[in-house]
Design an enzyme around this catalytic site. Sequence first.
Site, PDB file in Angstrom:
ATOM      1  N   GLY A 219       0.842  -1.201   0.000  1.00  0.00           N
ATOM      2  CA  GLY A 219       0.000   0.000   0.000  1.00  0.00           C
ATOM      3  C   GLY A 219       0.872   1.243   0.000  1.00  0.00           C
ATOM      4  N   THR A 220       1.970   1.186   0.718  1.00  0.00           N
ATOM      5  CA  THR A 220       2.900   2.322   0.769  1.00  0.00           C
ATOM      6  C   THR A 220       3.401   2.647  -0.637  1.00  0.00           C
ATOM      7  OG1 THR A 220       3.603   1.726   3.001  1.00  0.00           O
ATOM      8  CG2 THR A 220       5.095   3.124   1.745  1.00  0.00           C
TER       9      THR A 220
ATOM     10  N   HIS B 283      -2.553  -7.213   2.678  1.00  0.00           N
ATOM     11  CA  HIS B 283      -2.522  -7.762   4.043  1.00  0.00           C
ATOM     12  C   HIS B 283      -3.553  -7.142   4.978  1.00  0.00           C
ATOM     13  CE1 HIS B 283      -0.213  -4.733   6.538  1.00  0.00           C
ATOM     14  NE2 HIS B 283       0.129  -4.300   5.340  1.00  0.00           N
TER      15      HIS B 283
ATOM     16  N   THR C 291       9.970  -8.264 -12.115  1.00  0.00           N
ATOM     17  CA  THR C 291       9.279  -9.553 -12.219  1.00  0.00           C
ATOM     18  C   THR C 291       8.236  -9.624 -11.109  1.00  0.00           C
ATOM     19  OG1 THR C 291      11.220 -10.557 -13.178  1.00  0.00           O
ATOM     20  CG2 THR C 291       9.601 -12.062 -12.196  1.00  0.00           C
TER      21      THR C 291
ATOM     22  N   CYS D 157       5.638   4.476  19.954  1.00  0.00           N
ATOM     23  CA  CYS D 157       6.943   4.913  20.438  1.00  0.00           C
ATOM     24  C   CYS D 157       7.933   4.741  19.285  1.00  0.00           C
ATOM     25  CB  CYS D 157       7.348   4.039  21.612  1.00  0.00           C
ATOM     26  SG  CYS D 157       8.922   4.481  22.287  1.00  0.00           S
TER      27      CYS D 157
END
Length: 403
Positions: free
Chosen positions: A71-72, A201, A237, A325
């Site tokens: 997605g990034t 995912h 690929t 964090c």
Amino acid sequence: MNGIYFDHAATTPPRAEVIEAMLPYYREKWGNPSSLHSSGREATAGMDEARTQVAALLGAYPEEIVFTGSGTEADNQALVGIGIARESKGDYIITSAIEHHAILHTAEFLEKRGLKVTYLPVDASGLVDPGDVKKAIADKTILVSIMHANNEIGTIQPIEEIGAICKERGVLFHTDAVQTVGHVPINVRAMNIDLLSLSAHKLYGPKGVGALFVRKGVRIAPLIHGGGHERGRRSSTENVPGIVGLGEACRLAGADLEWEITHNSALRDRLIKGMLAKVPDSMLTGHPTQRLPNSASFCVRYIEGESMLLNLDLEGIFASSGSACTSGSLEASHVLLAIGLAHDVAHGSLRLSVGRGNTTEEVDHFLAVFPGIVEKLRAMSPISAGRPASDFAGNLDVHEHEL
Ligand code: PLP
């Protein structure tokens, strides 16, 4: 995984059918889709089917789907790819203050290279005002990118309306739909979307594969150069098993969508109701109704998100906090600050995101255990020492962010 998994916004367990669909592409059909022989064609056939399955879930055409590594990557591809392809038309991008870092950091990268970016504010429930989008669009605007639903607070944006404004003004509209694809109905044409990012995912598919929908006729420059795969839009690929897994996940998500929305929203609402009733000085973050069916997000006053997570983990309950964090320093979430929460309140955030496998019993177990954790942590907390007694009189209203 043993335990109660309430972190589906972080990732989802791959479905058995997805793994089954992928295995032949590791064991037997492992050819390179670029090969002309039958082994290559076999792999290509698997990808073709997956492309059709992804497109069907979005109301798109298969040739409008570009497979990516995540997605990034899809978000980077959308912003940088349009930034480059449209550089002769303009240099101005509009986005929101509560986007995922995959968008925000890409926008900052482009800003450093001379593009102008406006980060639209949101209201206390996390909504972008479509009127603000309208006002912000200028002659040189080449792209508006507003996420479909926020990963931390679950608020769903008025995408259709924003898309209509962009369409009217001749500006491309991209949406980061990583949290919504497979979880709420999407139709790219009805919603006026030109580009859309998704990630396997997050919908019970494998990690390391995503896709970018690019509406027919929209020119986009590639980020990854090479042999011209994906019609020249993303060389390398292909991750054939991953792509096949994404396709199967989309097929299953489409078939189960109604069931899943009903199942998840019942658990979500039980969590929200129970939390606000049982935990004093807790508040819901995000929109009370326009929110992801699977997401219940809160701020719990006078304790740190991390302490809640660790104590829940000891009880075998997996959740998440907006105040991650990062690199050793506690940073309050940009999303929670953007909806107007004070730093100390934002640090007490807790996100519970439910999924297909969760049960009412698991929600009730959480609600039985969590108030005790809060009480224990507050008893130890230096920030709770000076709190006024009145703070414990009742729960905070959803919209009272002055805390
Ligand atoms: N956009 C949103 C809204 C997300 O929630 C995430 C993941 O958390 C991403 C983008 C990035 O997706 P990926 O993990 O596939 O890189």
